[in-house]
Design an enzyme around this catalytic site. Structure first.
Site, PDB file in Angstrom:
ATOM      1  N   SER A   1       0.831  -1.209   0.000  1.00 42.05           N
ATOM      2  CA  SER A   1       0.000   0.000   0.000  1.00 42.05           C
ATOM      3  C   SER A   1       0.859   1.250   0.000  1.00 42.05           C
ATOM      4  CB  SER A   1      -0.907  -0.001   1.233  1.00 42.05           C
ATOM      5  OG  SER A   1      -1.673  -1.173   1.264  1.00 42.05           O
TER       6      SER A   1
HETATM    7  N1  SAM Z   1      -0.336  -4.813   4.405  1.00 43.67           N
HETATM    8  C1  SAM Z   1       0.343  -5.253   3.218  1.00 43.67           C
HETATM    9  C2  SAM Z   1       1.656  -4.556   3.028  1.00 43.67           C
HETATM   10  O1  SAM Z   1       1.995  -3.679   3.819  1.00 43.67           O
HETATM   11  O2  SAM Z   1       2.345  -4.931   2.073  1.00 43.67           O
HETATM   12  C3  SAM Z   1      -0.496  -5.046   1.985  1.00 43.67           C
HETATM   13  C4  SAM Z   1      -1.569  -6.028   1.917  1.00 43.67           C
HETATM   14  S1  SAM Z   1      -2.325  -6.194   0.339  1.00 43.67           S
HETATM   15  C5  SAM Z   1      -3.066  -4.634   0.053  1.00 43.67           C
HETATM   16  C6  SAM Z   1      -3.694  -7.234   0.849  1.00 43.67           C
HETATM   17  C7  SAM Z   1      -3.279  -8.633   1.237  1.00 43.67           C
HETATM   18  O3  SAM Z   1      -4.427  -9.283   1.782  1.00 43.67           O
HETATM   19  C8  SAM Z   1      -2.816  -9.466   0.059  1.00 43.67           C
HETATM   20  O4  SAM Z   1      -1.533  -9.970   0.312  1.00 43.67           O
HETATM   21  C9  SAM Z   1      -3.863 -10.565  -0.031  1.00 43.67           C
HETATM   22  O5  SAM Z   1      -3.346 -11.808  -0.473  1.00 43.67           O
HETATM   23  C10 SAM Z   1      -4.365 -10.643   1.403  1.00 43.67           C
HETATM   24  N2  SAM Z   1      -5.701 -11.223   1.545  1.00 43.67           N
HETATM   25  C11 SAM Z   1      -6.815 -10.994   0.819  1.00 43.67           C
HETATM   26  N3  SAM Z   1      -7.848 -11.720   1.281  1.00 43.67           N
HETATM   27  C12 SAM Z   1      -7.370 -12.431   2.323  1.00 43.67           C
HETATM   28  C13 SAM Z   1      -7.950 -13.390   3.211  1.00 43.67           C
HETATM   29  N4  SAM Z   1      -9.230 -13.758   3.111  1.00 43.67           N
HETATM   30  N5  SAM Z   1      -7.167 -13.922   4.167  1.00 43.67           N
HETATM   31  C14 SAM Z   1      -5.855 -13.578   4.289  1.00 43.67           C
HETATM   32  N6  SAM Z   1      -5.250 -12.680   3.481  1.00 43.67           N
HETATM   33  C15 SAM Z   1      -5.997 -12.126   2.506  1.00 43.67           C
END
Ligand code: SAM
Length: 193
Positions: free
Chosen positions: A43
């Site tokens: 992000s």
């Molecule tokens: N916080 C992270 C960073 O600083 O890099 C960015 C996260 S990214 C915007 C969103 C993440 O949520 C992705 O890696 C995605 O695979 C994960 N995600 C989406 N749905 C999910 C779920 N149901 N359970 C676990 N992780 C999930």
């Protein structure tokens, strides 16, 4: 601005975001989201800071994070809390994040590869919950796993754009929510997509 906010801001300035990126490293200081593989993103740093401040972490807090991604958000939180329990559905992303955080000496992080819509029941309750993917509504399970006096930051809305919500549970267990800002996150995969 409180002392804690100041320390978080200082840590944010010191934390090298390029360590959490494989491509686009030369653009690490640009305030924008970048791809990290598997269709996911790291992000925009100003938003990660804003979310961290809004969560209002404390030194005794146990935090559940949904969506480890690159580990950047985890690295911003970990020094200010007792423990971060982070859940990611894509194993390869989580393995890379684990390596990076270990190299940074952040050893108060626990990792779970799985579906964050289930939370992490064995580790609940949590004083703070940080969700970094866009949910269509607030997962009931996460409300249940939030401790009394707990706080959760979560983007809620359709894929085109979401409200970033601060959800607060009072000591009696009543829930209130307010909008922090408007955001656009990758979808929360699963039941709450
Ligand atoms: N916080 C992270 C960073 O600083 O890099 C960015 C996260 S990214 C915007 C969103 C993440 O949520 C992705 O890696 C995605 O695979 C994960 N995600 C989406 N749905 C999910 C779920 N149901 N359970 C676990 N992780 C999930």
């Amino acid at each position: 601005m409180g002392r804690q906010d100041e320390q978080i801001r200082r840590h944010f300035q010191d934390l090298d975001r390029s360590l959490f990126m494989e491509d686009h490293q030369e653009q690490a200081s640009v305030d924008a989201a970048f791809p990290i593989g598997h269709g996911q993103t790291i992000s925009q740093p100003s938003l990660v800071l804003q979310m961290t401040l809004a969560l209002d972490p404390g030194p005794e807090d146990r935090v559940l994070e949904i969506g480890t991604g690159s580990g950047y958000q985890t690295a911003l939180l970990a020094p200010f809390v007792r423990e971060v329990c982070t859940v990611e559905r894509i194993g390869e992303l989580q393995e890379k994040a684990r390596k990076r955080l270990k190299e940074l000496g952040m050893d108060n992080v626990r990792y779970l590869e799985g579906d964050g819509s289930l939370g992490w029941p064995q580790m609940a309750p949590f004083d703070r919950i940080m969700v970094t993917a866009a949910a269509s509504r607030i997962p009931d399970v996460l409300i249940e796993q939030l401790a009394p006096s707990g706080k959760m930051v979560i983007p809620v809305g359709p894929p085109s754009g979401q409200e970033l919500l601060l959800v607060v549970k009072d000591r009696q267990g009543s829930i209130s929510q307010s909008v922090i800002t408007y955001v656009r996150f990758v979808p929360f995969v699963g039941e709450y997509q």
